[in-house]
Scaffold this active site. Sequence first.
Site, mmCIF file in Angstrom:
data_model
loop_
_atom_site.group_PDB
_atom_site.id
_atom_site.type_symbol
_atom_site.label_atom_id
_atom_site.label_comp_id
_atom_site.label_asym_id
_atom_site.label_seq_id
_atom_site.Cartn_x
_atom_site.Cartn_y
_atom_site.Cartn_z
ATOM 1 N N ASP A 189 -41.856 -6.320 20.490
ATOM 2 C CA ASP A 189 -40.751 -5.964 19.613
ATOM 3 C C ASP A 189 -39.778 -5.150 20.472
ATOM 4 O OD1 ASP A 189 -38.993 -5.083 17.723
ATOM 5 O OD2 ASP A 189 -40.516 -4.564 16.237
ATOM 6 N N LYS A 213 -28.932 -2.056 17.205
ATOM 7 C CA LYS A 213 -28.764 -0.693 17.724
ATOM 8 C C LYS A 213 -27.856 -0.680 18.946
ATOM 9 C CE LYS A 213 -32.426 -0.376 15.076
ATOM 10 N NZ LYS A 213 -32.772 0.370 13.902
ATOM 11 N N TRP A 255 -43.974 0.879 13.401
ATOM 12 C CA TRP A 255 -42.851 0.810 12.454
ATOM 13 C C TRP A 255 -43.399 0.459 11.071
ATOM 14 C CZ3 TRP A 255 -39.580 -4.040 11.484
ATOM 15 C CH2 TRP A 255 -38.457 -3.735 10.698
HETATM 16 C C1 LMR Z 1 -35.893 2.122 11.478
HETATM 17 O O1 LMR Z 1 -37.052 2.085 11.880
HETATM 18 O O2 LMR Z 1 -35.417 3.092 10.893
HETATM 19 C C2 LMR Z 1 -34.988 0.950 11.747
HETATM 20 O O3 LMR Z 1 -35.673 -0.018 12.454
HETATM 21 C C3 LMR Z 1 -34.325 0.426 10.535
HETATM 22 C C4 LMR Z 1 -35.270 -0.256 9.596
HETATM 23 O O4 LMR Z 1 -34.956 -1.387 9.194
HETATM 24 O O5 LMR Z 1 -36.294 0.304 9.232
#
Ligand code: LMR
Length: 423
Positions: free
Chosen positions: A211, A246, A130
């Site tokens: 996570d 989510k 992420w």
């Molecule tokens: C994403 O990866 O799009 C979500 O987890 C929202 C975010 O805060 O980035």
Amino acid sequence: MFENIPSAPRDAILGLTEAFRNDSRSEKINLSVGVYQDDSGQTPVLEVVREAEKRLAEESTGKGYLPISGSPEYAQRVQHLLLGTDHEAVQAGRIATFQTPGGTGALRVAADFLHTHLPQATVWLSDPTWANHPNIFAAARVPTKTYAYYDPQTHGLAIDRMLESIGKIPAGDIILLHACCHNPTGIDPTPDQWQAIVAAVRKQGLLPLLDFAYQGFAEGIEEDATSLRRFSQDGAELIVCSSFSKNFGLYCERVGALSVLCKTAENSQAVQSQVKRTIRTNYSNPPRHGAEIVNWVLGNEARGNEARGNEARGNEARGDGATGDNTWRARWEQELGQMRERIGNMRQLLVRKLHERGVREDYSFMIGQRGMFSYTGLSRAQVDQLREQHAVYIVGSGRINVAGINTANVDRLAAAIGEVVGT
Ligand code: LMR
């Protein structure tokens, strides 16, 4: 004072939504941020959430501060969802859970805690991960490195390279793993692969940080907790950052949790006192409303009985993998199941549309990916072209939010992808 401060780059994910809002093209499609949309392109408020909010408005418990750690009932419900109701760690009191402002808040509190109490440790992130993970740890001055995860050739998990990477991480470091619905790839280890990962992490003497932002989006609440439950066995230490953004659709309410499993109840109390200090100097105590909704829905049997009017639907949902512990919860799991199913259908539909158009690449790998995201393999240049020429917004890594696809935009999306990839 401020005139020499340069502008910061746009956020890799949320910055795209800002750009999308400013785009005046009517046919624009936003597949960037991980927010669920229904077939009409709306982000719905779940029915159970709407009803719970009505009840809460009638029975408001006031607007006083919550404790620093948040609501104790909420913490207990989080623990039950993560580990099950009769887990030894819960019964032994060796787990401390803190209500946090979203999963991001949980990660930041964890990062601050690690910086203070494990100052020598590096956090190892999957490659890719992420986009906000490295930023959060950098902000807390916790060093990060990466371990192998994704194989671009097979569009799958590079399990051998992953295990090899883990085997080289120094003991005492921290490994961040996505418990399910890996963000951004949508590629999760199989149960056997998890077994091997757990063994490698233990052998190496690493602290796992899971996570867990998408519980229920791969297969179901219980099924998706498999990796976490494996890690939590045999008195193991573990950190979990979880979120209801989510699976309850409570994005803007910021409802998350940090859970720390310690070896003993005594350790857990000490950790609790330290994490509370971290929270107190950051946001003091968490917001109440979203957690109250979760508490209501996951609440006790009595509340389940109140919802008798909806019993038929609840019973149906029980047959669909829900635990049946109360009607509200069963209805929540049913709505969650509908979101999961729609995303699965959109995966199939997009792959079919791309195939029908004779798009050069074979995208069938997207069908097996799990959760909201799909790592398409589109290059940075193709991503830019999609945005600039076709008003299709996807994250720079080639990640698309499958939940943003619907029956009205899928043809245009497939045509746009076809144009940038070639047929
Ligand atoms: C994403 O990866 O799009 C979500 O987890 C929202 C975010 O805060 O980035």
